[in-house]
Write a protein that holds these residues in place. Structure first.
Motif, short mmCIF file in Angstrom:
data_model
loop_
_atom_site.label_atom_id
_atom_site.label_comp_id
_atom_site.label_asym_id
_atom_site.label_seq_id
_atom_site.Cartn_x
_atom_site.Cartn_y
_atom_site.Cartn_z
N SER A 204 -10.46 -79.04 -50.84
CA SER A 204 -10.85 -80.43 -50.71
C SER A 204 -10.64 -80.83 -49.25
N TYR B 60 -15.73 -78.82 -64.24
CA TYR B 60 -16.25 -80.02 -64.91
C TYR B 60 -16.98 -79.72 -66.21
N ASN C 250 -15.65 -81.00 -51.20
CA ASN C 250 -15.49 -79.74 -51.93
C ASN C 250 -16.40 -78.63 -51.39
N PHE D 298 -10.80 -85.42 -64.88
CA PHE D 298 -11.07 -85.92 -63.53
C PHE D 298 -11.13 -87.46 -63.55
N TYR E 92 -3.72 -90.69 -56.66
CA TYR E 92 -5.03 -90.22 -56.20
C TYR E 92 -5.85 -91.47 -55.90
N PHE F 228 -6.13 -80.42 -65.26
CA PHE F 228 -7.52 -80.31 -64.77
C PHE F 228 -7.76 -78.90 -64.22
N GLY G 178 -17.18 -90.49 -53.48
CA GLY G 178 -16.02 -89.85 -54.10
C GLY G 178 -15.47 -88.67 -53.32
N SER G 179 -15.87 -88.52 -52.07
CA SER G 179 -15.48 -87.36 -51.26
C SER G 179 -15.91 -86.05 -51.90
N MET H 210 -6.28 -76.01 -54.14
CA MET H 210 -5.64 -75.87 -55.45
C MET H 210 -5.68 -74.39 -55.82
N ILE I 33 -7.67 -88.57 -63.47
CA ILE I 33 -7.10 -88.42 -62.11
C ILE I 33 -7.46 -89.65 -61.27
N TYR J 45 -2.68 -84.37 -55.22
CA TYR J 45 -3.22 -83.15 -55.84
C TYR J 45 -2.20 -82.42 -56.71
N GLU K 119 -10.00 -74.50 -55.75
CA GLU K 119 -10.70 -75.63 -55.12
C GLU K 119 -10.21 -75.84 -53.70
N THR L 134 -3.47 -83.45 -62.82
CA THR L 134 -4.23 -82.55 -61.96
C THR L 134 -3.96 -81.09 -62.34
C1 AVI Z 1 -14.41 -84.34 -57.04
N1 AVI Z 1 -13.57 -84.02 -55.91
C2 AVI Z 1 -13.97 -84.79 -54.72
C3 AVI Z 1 -12.12 -84.15 -56.17
C4 AVI Z 1 -11.32 -83.82 -54.89
O1 AVI Z 1 -10.53 -84.67 -54.50
O2 AVI Z 1 -11.54 -82.77 -54.31
C5 AVI Z 1 -11.68 -83.23 -57.30
C6 AVI Z 1 -10.20 -83.22 -57.48
N2 AVI Z 1 -9.46 -82.14 -57.46
C7 AVI Z 1 -8.19 -82.47 -57.68
N3 AVI Z 1 -8.13 -83.79 -57.81
C8 AVI Z 1 -9.38 -84.27 -57.71
#
Ligand code: AVI
Length: 321
Positions: free
Chosen positions: A285, A38, A167, A46, A55, A217, A162-163, A253, A49, A207, A283, A214
Motif C-alpha cells: 500500500s 476481495y 495498491n 474491508f 484506518y 481481512f 480510497g487510495s 502486509m 476496516i 494496517y 499486499e 485487518t
Molecule cells: C483498498 N486499499 C486501498 C486498502 C489499502 O489501504 O491498501 C486495502 C487495505 N489493506 C489493509 N487495509 C486496507
C-alpha cells in the motif's frame, strides 16, 4: 436508476485465480496478489476496516469530498459521464455527486467484485437519482467498455478514490494511468484519492488494528484459496504482519507461517513446504507525498487542476491534455 451488468469478467476468472496463485506462491519471496482479497467476505471485512478509528483513509476522504465537491465541479467542464473505479460502498460517489450541476449524468461503476458492485449500486439507488451502469470487470476493461459506448456529448470524469491506486507499484501505476488516459478525450478529467506518508506508528496501527479486523481481512485470502482452489492451509498457523518499508514508501502486509508446515493446493497442483517464519507477501500500500502527484499525472498526460489535502490524505484533479 437502472442497474445493468454491461460487461462481465471473462469466464476464465477461476482459472486465472489458479494460475496467479500457482505463479505467485512459487516466487521468492512467496506472494499472493492483493486483488484476490476481495471475495464476498473480504469485501465486507474491508468495509469494516473503513469504519475503524485507526484506518482513517475512508473518513478523511469522505470529509474532503463533502467539503470540496462543489469546488471540484467548478474546475470541470460539463460532465455527462462519471466512471468510478472500485466504488467500495458507493458513499463517496453519493457525496461527490450531491454537488453536481443540474444535468443528466450516467454513472458507471467498475469492479471485479460482484459483492462490491451490488452494494455500491444499492447505495446509489437509495441515495441518488443517478442512472447507474455496473461493470463487473477489471478497471482497464471497464474503462474501455465505457469509452466504446460513448456518444458525442459531454465530458467524462474518472474517479479513483480510497487510495486504491496505492495498491499498484510505481510501474503499474504509470501503465494504468496511461491506459486510463488512452480511453479518454482531451478535456476529460481524473480525480484520484491518495493516502500520504505519515508517522510509522500511525501507519502500522492502520494496517494492524487492535480489533484484528485487518488480520482477518488478510487471512481470509487463505480461506479463499482453500475454498476455491482446494487448498489445505491451516489458517491458524499463519499470522498477520504489517511492516512499513520506508525506502519503497509502502506498507506491506504479510502472512507469516508459524511453524514448518506443508500445504497442498490441489486446484493448482502445488505442494509447498513453508519454513517457520516464512512470509507470504499479500499486499503493498504505497504512500505518497502530495508533491509526487503532479509529476505522476503529468507522465500519463494529465495536467493537475486542483488538489485538496487534510490529515495525511489528498484529492488530486487532473485534466486530460
Ligand atoms: C483498498 N486499499 C486501498 C486498502 C489499502 O489501504 O491498501 C486495502 C487495505 N489493506 C489493509 N487495509 C486496507
Amino acid at each position: 436508476m437502472r442497474h445493468s451488468a454491461a460487461s462481465s469478467p471473462s469466464d476464465a476468472g477461476r482459472t486465472a485465480f489458479a494460475k496467479d496463485v500457482a505463479h505467485s506462491l512459487t516466487l521468492s519471496p512467496r506472494q499472493l496478489p492483493s486483488r484476490y482479497l476481495y471475495d464476498e467476505l473480504g469485501s465486507s471485512l474491508f468495509e469494516a476496516i473503513c469504519r475503524l478509528p485507526w484506518y482513517r483513509v475512508a473518513t478523511i476522504e469522505q470529509s474532503l469530498l463533502a467539503a470540496h465537491a462543489a469546488a471540484i465541479f467548478s474546475r470541470l467542464p460539463p460532465i455527462s459521464t462519471v466512471v468510478e473505479l472500485g466504488p467500495g460502498s458507493g458513499e463517496k460517489l453519493v457525496t461527490l455527486m450531491a454537488a453536481r450541476p443540474a444535468r443528466d449524468v450516467t454513472v458507471h461503476l467498475v469492479d471485479v467484485s460482484l459483492a462490491a458492485l451490488d452494494q455500491a449500486t444499492s447505495v446509489l439507488a437509495a441515495r441518488s437519482s443517478l442512472t447507474v451502469v455496473a461493470h463487473q470487470a477489471t478497471y482497464e476493461e471497464g474503462l474501455s467498455a465505457v469509452g466504446r459506448s460513448r456518444d458525442g456529448s459531454g465530458q467524462t470524469l474518472v474517479v479513483f478514490l480510497g487510495s486504491n491506486i496505492g495498491n499498484f507499484d510505481a510501474q503499474s501505476t504509470d501503465a494504468f494511468l496511461r491506459a486510463a488516459r488512452a480511453t479518454l478525450r482531451s478535456g476529460d478529467a481524473l480525480l484520484v484519492g491518495t493516502d500520504l506518508v505519515k508517522p510509522e506508528a500511525e501507519l502500522l496501527l492502520a494496517y494492524d488494528d487492535p480489533l484484528g479486523v485487518t488480520a482477518a481481512f488478510n487471512r481470509n485470502l487463505l480461506v479463499r484459496v482453500n475454498r476455491e482452489l482446494g487448498g489445505d492451509f491451516d489458517v491458524n498457523r499463519f499470522s498477520h504482519r504489517a511492516v512499513w518499508n520506508a525506502s519503497d514508501s509502502r506498507v506491506e502486509m504479510h502472512l507469516v507461517s508459524q511453524s514448518r508446515q506443508r500445504v497442498r493446493v490441489a486446484g493448482c497442483g502445488l505442494d509447498i513446504t513453508f519454513d517457520a517464519g516464512e512470509p507470504i507477501w499479500t499486499e503493498s500500500s504505497y504512500k505518497y507525498r502530495a508533491a509526487d502527484l503532479a509529476p505522476m499525472l503529468d507522465r500519463a498526460g494529465f495536467d493537475v487542476t486542483g488538489q485538496w489535502q487534510d490529515s495525511g490524505f489528498a484529492l488530486t484533479l487532473g485534466a486530460a491534455r
